[in-house]
Design a protein around this motif. Structure first.
Motif, PDB file in Angstrom:
ATOM      1  N   ILE A 119     -60.117  -5.104  47.280  1.00 53.48           N
ATOM      2  CA  ILE A 119     -61.099  -5.617  46.094  1.00 53.48           C
ATOM      3  C   ILE A 119     -61.481  -4.230  45.378  1.00 53.48           C
ATOM      4  CG2 ILE A 119     -63.307  -6.549  45.480  1.00 53.48           C
ATOM      5  CD1 ILE A 119     -61.695  -8.627  46.788  1.00 53.48           C
ATOM      6  N   PRO A 120     -61.518  -4.172  44.243  1.00 49.25           N
ATOM      7  CA  PRO A 120     -61.752  -2.920  43.659  1.00 49.25           C
ATOM      8  C   PRO A 120     -63.232  -2.081  43.930  1.00 49.25           C
ATOM      9  CG  PRO A 120     -61.054  -4.215  41.950  1.00 49.25           C
ATOM     10  CD  PRO A 120     -61.216  -5.073  43.257  1.00 49.25           C
ATOM     11  N   GLY A 121     -63.349  -1.170  44.105  1.00 45.65           N
ATOM     12  CA  GLY A 121     -64.515  -0.445  44.349  1.00 45.65           C
ATOM     13  C   GLY A 121     -64.527  -0.013  45.932  1.00 45.65           C
ATOM     14  N   MET A 122     -63.299  -0.362  46.570  1.00 50.05           N
ATOM     15  CA  MET A 122     -63.289   0.088  47.911  1.00 50.05           C
ATOM     16  C   MET A 122     -61.957   0.956  47.857  1.00 50.05           C
ATOM     17  SD  MET A 122     -65.374  -2.011  49.664  1.00 50.05           S
ATOM     18  CE  MET A 122     -66.386  -3.454  49.096  1.00 50.05           C
ATOM     19  N   VAL A 123     -61.926   1.780  49.081  1.00 49.49           N
ATOM     20  CA  VAL A 123     -60.730   2.436  49.210  1.00 49.49           C
ATOM     21  C   VAL A 123     -59.475   1.870  49.186  1.00 49.49           C
ATOM     22  CG1 VAL A 123     -60.769   3.007  51.765  1.00 49.49           C
ATOM     23  CG2 VAL A 123     -60.116   4.910  50.041  1.00 49.49           C
ATOM     24  N   GLY A 124     -59.403   0.873  49.846  1.00 47.99           N
ATOM     25  CA  GLY A 124     -58.314   0.197  49.763  1.00 47.99           C
ATOM     26  C   GLY A 124     -57.604  -0.368  48.478  1.00 47.99           C
ATOM     27  N   PHE A 125     -58.462  -0.534  47.746  1.00 49.60           N
ATOM     28  CA  PHE A 125     -57.837  -0.872  46.164  1.00 49.60           C
ATOM     29  C   PHE A 125     -57.014   0.188  45.873  1.00 49.60           C
ATOM     30  CE2 PHE A 125     -58.509  -0.320  41.600  1.00 49.60           C
ATOM     31  CZ  PHE A 125     -57.784  -1.435  41.301  1.00 49.60           C
ATOM     32  N   VAL A 126     -57.642   1.665  45.867  1.00 49.53           N
ATOM     33  CA  VAL A 126     -56.878   2.967  45.376  1.00 49.53           C
ATOM     34  C   VAL A 126     -55.588   3.034  46.010  1.00 49.53           C
ATOM     35  CG1 VAL A 126     -57.046   5.267  45.209  1.00 49.53           C
ATOM     36  CG2 VAL A 126     -59.261   4.021  45.363  1.00 49.53           C
ATOM     37  N   GLY A 127     -55.575   2.886  47.427  1.00 50.01           N
ATOM     38  CA  GLY A 127     -54.068   2.823  47.875  1.00 50.01           C
ATOM     39  C   GLY A 127     -53.152   1.721  47.191  1.00 50.01           C
ATOM     40  N   GLU A 128     -53.675   0.579  47.402  1.00 47.92           N
ATOM     41  CA  GLU A 128     -52.613  -0.578  47.044  1.00 47.92           C
ATOM     42  C   GLU A 128     -52.401  -0.473  45.683  1.00 47.92           C
ATOM     43  OE1 GLU A 128     -53.939  -4.316  48.355  1.00 47.92           O
ATOM     44  OE2 GLU A 128     -54.065  -3.586  50.488  1.00 47.92           O
ATOM     45  N   PHE A 129     -53.365  -0.123  44.793  1.00 45.16           N
ATOM     46  CA  PHE A 129     -53.067   0.067  43.331  1.00 45.16           C
ATOM     47  C   PHE A 129     -52.058   0.958  42.978  1.00 45.16           C
ATOM     48  CE2 PHE A 129     -53.762   1.342  39.069  1.00 45.16           C
ATOM     49  CZ  PHE A 129     -53.699   0.198  38.423  1.00 45.16           C
ATOM     50  N   LEU A 130     -52.362   2.267  43.334  1.00 44.29           N
ATOM     51  CA  LEU A 130     -51.553   3.144  43.239  1.00 44.29           C
ATOM     52  C   LEU A 130     -50.089   3.080  43.821  1.00 44.29           C
ATOM     53  CD1 LEU A 130     -53.657   6.479  43.758  1.00 44.29           C
ATOM     54  CD2 LEU A 130     -52.436   5.601  41.869  1.00 44.29           C
ATOM     55  N   SER A 131     -49.942   2.356  45.061  1.00 43.02           N
ATOM     56  CA  SER A 131     -48.783   2.080  45.628  1.00 43.02           C
ATOM     57  C   SER A 131     -47.980   1.221  44.737  1.00 43.02           C
ATOM     58  CB  SER A 131     -48.817   1.546  46.961  1.00 43.02           C
ATOM     59  OG  SER A 131     -49.634   2.505  47.756  1.00 43.02           O
ATOM     60  N   PHE A 132     -48.574   0.149  44.485  1.00 45.42           N
ATOM     61  CA  PHE A 132     -47.512  -0.762  43.940  1.00 45.42           C
ATOM     62  C   PHE A 132     -47.488  -0.464  42.375  1.00 45.42           C
ATOM     63  CE2 PHE A 132     -50.015  -3.978  46.640  1.00 45.42           C
ATOM     64  CZ  PHE A 132     -49.134  -3.895  47.373  1.00 45.42           C
ATOM     65  N   GLN A 133     -48.345   0.320  41.698  1.00 45.18           N
ATOM     66  CA  GLN A 133     -48.162   0.977  40.330  1.00 45.18           C
ATOM     67  C   GLN A 133     -46.813   1.878  40.338  1.00 45.18           C
ATOM     68  OE1 GLN A 133     -49.638   0.010  37.344  1.00 45.18           O
ATOM     69  NE2 GLN A 133     -49.335   2.057  36.238  1.00 45.18           N
ATOM     70  N   GLY A 134     -46.900   2.573  41.421  1.00 40.41           N
ATOM     71  CA  GLY A 134     -45.935   3.464  41.390  1.00 40.41           C
ATOM     72  C   GLY A 134     -44.337   3.031  41.682  1.00 40.41           C
ATOM     73  N   SER A 135     -44.471   1.830  42.690  1.00 37.58           N
ATOM     74  CA  SER A 135     -43.059   1.317  43.081  1.00 37.58           C
ATOM     75  C   SER A 135     -42.652   0.408  42.046  1.00 37.58           C
ATOM     76  CB  SER A 135     -43.502   0.521  44.476  1.00 37.58           C
ATOM     77  OG  SER A 135     -44.246   1.317  45.286  1.00 37.58           O
ATOM     78  N   PHE A 136     -43.583  -0.231  41.160  1.00 35.61           N
ATOM     79  CA  PHE A 136     -43.032  -1.232  40.538  1.00 35.61           C
ATOM     80  C   PHE A 136     -41.830  -0.986  39.561  1.00 35.61           C
ATOM     81  CE2 PHE A 136     -43.253  -4.041  36.523  1.00 35.61           C
ATOM     82  CZ  PHE A 136     -43.237  -5.252  37.448  1.00 35.61           C
ATOM     83  N   SER A 137     -41.838   0.344  39.113  1.00 30.59           N
ATOM     84  CA  SER A 137     -40.606   0.803  38.024  1.00 30.59           C
ATOM     85  C   SER A 137     -39.313   0.916  38.851  1.00 30.59           C
ATOM     86  CB  SER A 137     -41.095   2.343  37.476  1.00 30.59           C
ATOM     87  OG  SER A 137     -41.339   3.016  38.695  1.00 30.59           O
ATOM     88  N   VAL A 138     -39.360   1.053  40.329  1.00 30.78           N
ATOM     89  CA  VAL A 138     -38.085   1.310  41.043  1.00 30.78           C
ATOM     90  C   VAL A 138     -37.946  -0.225  41.458  1.00 30.78           C
ATOM     91  CG1 VAL A 138     -37.094   2.261  42.850  1.00 30.78           C
ATOM     92  CG2 VAL A 138     -39.080   3.461  41.437  1.00 30.78           C
ATOM     93  N   PHE A 139     -38.848  -0.901  42.102  1.00 27.97           N
ATOM     94  CA  PHE A 139     -38.562  -2.168  42.781  1.00 27.97           C
ATOM     95  C   PHE A 139     -39.425  -3.156  42.349  1.00 27.97           C
ATOM     96  CE2 PHE A 139     -37.845   0.986  46.241  1.00 27.97           C
ATOM     97  CZ  PHE A 139     -36.474   0.925  46.168  1.00 27.97           C
ATOM     98  N   PRO A 140     -39.254  -3.673  40.996  1.00 26.17           N
ATOM     99  CA  PRO A 140     -40.336  -4.502  40.453  1.00 26.17           C
ATOM    100  C   PRO A 140     -40.401  -5.519  41.253  1.00 26.17           C
ATOM    101  CG  PRO A 140     -38.502  -4.497  39.149  1.00 26.17           C
ATOM    102  CD  PRO A 140     -38.173  -3.387  40.123  1.00 26.17           C
TER     103      PRO A 140
END
Lengths: 520, 489
Positions: free
Chosen positions: B388-409
């Motif tokens: 959920i945004p506003g917690m640290v978990g969001f940061v990690g997951e969002f960046l991970s998925f955002q970064g991976s999406f271009s390679v492994f959509p």
């Protein structure tokens, strides 16, 4: 004058000064015991230890001997032999320290025990430097016969008798086979017995001799594999370890084994230089069998001494990797490992002796819950066993990784992988004991431990064990981290050895040739 | 400064071992606490003095140790290890503190705290070692403390779980060592120092073989399906503080190794095996989530949730883009905090109610008879875990998925489903355990004292703080993650 000077230089008797010290010590021990009688000389074992340490110091001064050949070539006091002789002498010194209370507890004479042990040591030390077939056989027998006597030293204990008889029968057979092998070698070479010159005559007449040479090789391997208890020549080990007095086992597992490895290096590298591929192959097979069988069967043991017997078979397998590697790093890793093995294995035996003295048993399940009663013993045994299992930062880890490194460098990928996998198996059974001692709750304590006597060090004979144990523990914990000087010595002893030089050079040429091939 | 991180806990352990009595549980604990918080403070000082624009190793120390093996004492720290070191200092301190009450007081406290302090040194050592053998050394040493920690202070099936853990990890060590030895000889190097090894000179087939060995070694440790079977046993059978350590920091060693010795040493062939790694990561994430849904034991549920979430790190590492590596590092940090918090809360629930069974727990939110404050923290932890945004978990997951999406959509999208499933099983958990009517026969549960949930409060504050200020977290590793990432992508 001139003639006697020539004789003296040929004999070069100063090379065996360390052995001479051991002989004098041995004689004095026997004479003092004879004159003053039993019980009246409590310092006798310490005198023997002092003699052994003096011998080690003499060895130290014999380092880099410019003229190592002595007794017309039947004994070589080069640095390689010095390292091994030092290991043997040191292991005996510590063994005596550990055995005082044990032997006195059984009511047998300590002086005779020390005397026989010193004779065995003498045989082992001579074997490390022997470079002539007759000399090898004589010193081998000296070591063996004293070992038989030692295993049967508890003459009222039927298990000790059984162990001695088994050891004697199998040992005598293997000696005979070894002797037959050397007689074949003698015949094939046309009457040469010096192993340094035997190669030349063997190589001169090739062709028909090869089958004979192969048989001689196999026979001599059998003789030496018996000493280092390599599978399939290991059957005596568990029974003898279980039945013999524990200090004797400590000596057999370290001193006797070191001597066996010393002669293995010297004999195969020189006399069998023309069949290098073959003896490498045989020892590869022996190493794999030893590592697998030793470590797997150890899993199922319930007796501590039997478990250590199988573990020592497995450890011999690891050491053989260095022999098969046949490189500078290989030999020095062998020496390094044997030196470390001295401390960690004797440390383990010291703890077992101590436990047996206090409780009279050596079953693994009886160790349950020992942590609550005797933290020092638990710590000691845990450290030594974990070191044997190769857990960092203890000495065993560095020894193992050096051997694996050397083996890998020599291209023995398969052998190193087997060693890695079996060393994981070995961690399992070593840690099982640690778990037994540390993890068990008070209510799971074994009956033996529940009745564990209060820890007292001031009883007769206990102080030496304590000193020995603490020394061994410090060595086991620190020798790995500070292993640089030891390895430097091991390296120097290998590189300065004339015996190994030719073999190593041939090997390097061989390796670079194959490398060129692969590159092309 | 970095060396203090290794020395301090050992000094603490020695002092504890010299204490005369076994009985003085508090004294042992306080000394352990002092030394662990000292090393935590040092990590914070390191972070403050860290040069964030430098992607190389900092605070380096080099001592020649065993030249014949190529083993040198080479330590240093960069943006990849810095967040993990901080995490380690924090979690160990909290695990030692762990709001001890009369009921959960440890027996054999001396041994317990010595082992935890040794473990701290090992983890720190593995994270800062810049020599492959030195890393391996620390990686192997930690085996024994963890084995003992699980098998002495664990639950009923602890022996089985501990042996399983030991064997899996020992085999993981063998794979890693084999690869390291191979790496050294094939590249013809005489030193195992990290910056002296280049794999680019090797033929591609050999590179792939070595990389595969390394990946398998660390895959056991992370773990990735199908090598994960030790995880539920070890996590559930261990006591609460040990679970916190295992899930919070020890599991990060696997992903750390994967990035450091997989991606960073083999940039050329990483792309050849990363698709397979990504598939396995996705399978593990989905598998872990589905199994978590079907659990009836809340600790086991969290163990599987942790399994699922750590594999987001693997996916991001496999992708290897600058953003995804940053995401992987943040996700490691976030995962450590969240899993520690969850295990801690479960520990409190278990202690107060005496059970971890979903079917037996109802309505703990009851303001008078239940554990309302723990419930509130639990809701927060669960929200953080679900991203959920506003917690640290969001940061990690969002960046991970955002970064991976271009390679492994496709894989990234499937992983998003797994985060969706997180919500499912955690809603089940909250709904059953905290909401609903509390049975009358349960009576009044013992009150949770303030000191008992202090670690949880600290963790919750940090989770929200970095959730609101993610730039503080990303700045730690931005430069490093850019230099680690595959530029070809």
């Amino acid at each position: 004058m001139d003639f006697s000077g020539q004789i003296a230089s040929l004999l070069n008797a100063s090379a065996i000064l360390p052995e001479a010290i051991v002989i004098v010590t041995l004689l004095l021990v026997l004479i003092i015991d004879l004159i003053f009688g039993r019980k009246s000389v409590p310092w006798l074992p310490y005198f023997a230890i002092a003699g052994l340490l003096a011998s080690v110091i003499a060895l130290f001064y014999g380092w880099d001997n410019p003229n190592p050949t002595s007794f017309l070539g039947s004994f070589t006091s080069d640095n390689l032999s010095i390292v091994f002789r030092g290991t043997v002498a040191l292991s005996t010194a510590i063994t005596i320290l550990l055995s005082i209370a044990y032997i006195e507890n059984t009511g047998t004479s300590l002086a005779e025990f020390v005397g026989i042990l010193l004779t065995a040591t003498l045989g082992g030390m001579l074997l490390c430097g022997a470079s002539e077939l007759v000399m090898i056989f004589v010193s081998l027998e000296m070591l063996s016969i004293s070992s038989y006597l030692l295993t049967g030293y508890m003459k009222r204990d039927p298990r000790s008798n059984e162990a001695a008889l088994k050891y004697l029968l199998i040992g005598a057979a293997s000696s005979a086979i070894f002797l037959y092998g050397s007689s074949l070698l003698y015949g094939l070479s046309g009457g040469v017995t010096n192993i340094n010159t035997i190669t030349a005559t063997l190589q001169a007449g090739e062709g028909l001799e090869s089958l004979g040479l192969a048989i001689a090789l196999v026979f001599m391997v059998a003789g030496i594999a018996f000493k280092i208890s390599a599978v399939p020549f290991h059957q005596w080990t568990p029974d003898v370890y279980e039945g013999s007095p524990t200090p004797v086992v400590a000596f057999l597992s370290v001193g006797s084994k070191a001597a066996g490895f010393a002669i293995a290096i010297r004999l195969f590298v020189t006399a069998f230089a023309s069949v290098t591929e073959e003896w490498h192959f045989i020892f590869t097979a022996l190493a794999i069998l030893s590592m697998v069988l030793g470590n797997v069967v150890a899993l199922a043991q319930t007796s501590m001494k039997r478990m250590l017997a199988y573990s020592s078979i497995g450890q011999a397998g690891f050491v053989m990797i260095g022999l098969v590697a046949d490189t500078q790093a290989g030999y020095s890793s062998m020496i390094f490992y044997l030196f470390i093995y001295l401390f960690m294995n004797l440390g383990a035996f010291a703890c077992i002796i101590l436990f047996a003295l206090r409780t009279g048993t050596d079953k693994i399940s009886d160790y349950a819950g020992l942590y609550q009663k005797d933290p020092l013993l638990t710590l000691g045994l845990s450290l030594c066993l974990l070191s044997l299992g190769g857990i960092p930062p203890l000495a065993g880890f560095f020894g193992k990784i050096y051997i694996f490194w050397a083996g890998w460098q020599a291209g023995l990928y398969g052998l190193v992988l087997v060693a890695l996998i079996t060393s994981v198996i070995s961690i399992y059974y070593y840690i099982r004991v640690v778990k037994m001692m540390v993890v068990k709750e008070p209510y799971e304590m074994s009956d033996i431990v529940k009745k564990y006597p209060p820890v007292r060090w001031n009883m007769p004979g206990m102080r030496p064990i304590q000193v020995g144990l603490v020394f061994l523990l410090i060595a086991t914990s620190l020798l790995g981290i500070l292993s640089n000087p030891v390895v430097t010595i091991a390296n120097k002893s290998v590189s300065s050895s004339l015996v190994l030089k030719a073999s190593l050079e041939a090997r390097i040429n061989n390796i670079s040739a194959t490398e060129i091939k692969t590159v092309l | 400064m970095l060396n203090l991180l290794l020395i301090l806990p050992i000094i603490g352990a020695i002092i504890i071992s010299l204490l005369p009595s076994e009985k003085e549980s508090n004294l042992n604990k306080n000394i352990a606490l002092i030394f662990s918080s000292f090393s935590f403070i040092i990590t914070c000082l390191i972070a403050l003095n860290f040069d964030y624009n430098n992607g190389n190793f900092q605070y380096q120390t080099f001592l020649s140790w065993l030249p014949f093996l190529g083993l040198n004492y080479t330590v240093g720290i960069d943006g990849l290890s810095l967040p993990l070191i901080i995490l380690n200092g924090l979690i160990v301190t909290l695990a030692i503190y762990n709001g001890e009450t009369k009921q959960n007081a440890v027996n054999k406290p001396k041994l317990y705290y010595i082992l935890i302090l040794l473990l701290t040194t090992c983890v720190n050592g593995a994270l800062i070692a810049q020599n492959l053998l030195l890393f391996f050394l620390f990686y192997e040493i930690k085996l024994v403390p963890i084995y003992l920690l699980i098998s002495i202070w664990g639950r009923d099936k602890r022996n089985y779980a501990a042996i399983k853990y030991l064997l899996y990890t020992a085999f993981s060590g063998i794979f890693v060592l084999t690869a390291f030895l191979g790496l050294n000889f094939l590249t013809d190097g005489n030193s195992f120092d990290f910056d002296k090894i280049t794999t680019q000179v090797l033929p591609q087939a050999k590179q792939i073989l070595l990389l595969l060995t390394i990946v398998i070694g660390f895959a056991i440790k992370i773990p990735i399906f199908p090598l994960h079977t030790w995880l539920p046993d070890a996590y559930t059978e261990a006591s609460t503080p040990v679970s916190m350590l295992l899930g919070g920091i020890i599991s990060k060693l696997g992903t750390y190794g994967l990035i450091r010795f997989g991606l960073q040493l083999f940039p050329d062939v990483w792309g050849d095996i990363s698709p397979y790694l990504a598939i396995l990561a996705v399978i593990t994430a989905i598998y872990g989530s589905l199994i978590a849904i079907s659990q009836t034991d809340i600790k086991k549920m969290i163990a599987y949730a942790s399994l699922a979430h750590i594999n987001f790190v693997v996916l991001a590492t496999a992708a290897g883009t600058p953003l995804s590596i940053l995401g992987a590092i943040c996700q490691m940090f976030a995962h450590g905090l969240i899993v520690t918090l969850l295990f801690h809360l479960v520990g409190i629930i278990e202690e107060k109610t005496g059970t971890r069974e979903l079917s037996k727990l109802h309505g703990l939110m009851n303001p008078y008879r239940g554990l309302p404050f723990v419930g509130g923290l639990m809701i927060l932890a669960v929200m953080a875990s679900a991203g959920i945004p506003g917690m640290v978990g969001f940061v990690g997951e969002f960046l991970s998925f955002q970064g991976s999406f271009s390679v492994f959509p496709v894989y990234t999208l499937i992983c998003l489903i797994a985060t969706g499933l997180t919500a499912v099983y955690f809603v089940i958990l909250l709904n059953r355990v905290f909401f609903g009517k509390m049975e009358n026969k349960t009576g009044y549960l013992p009150k949770v004292q303030h000191f008992e949930h202090l670690p949880a409060v600290i963790l919750a504050v940090i989770i929200i703080f970095f959730g609101l200020q993610p730039s503080l977290l990303t700045n730690l590793s931005l430069t490093t993650s850019n230099s680690i990432a595959l530029l070809s992508n």
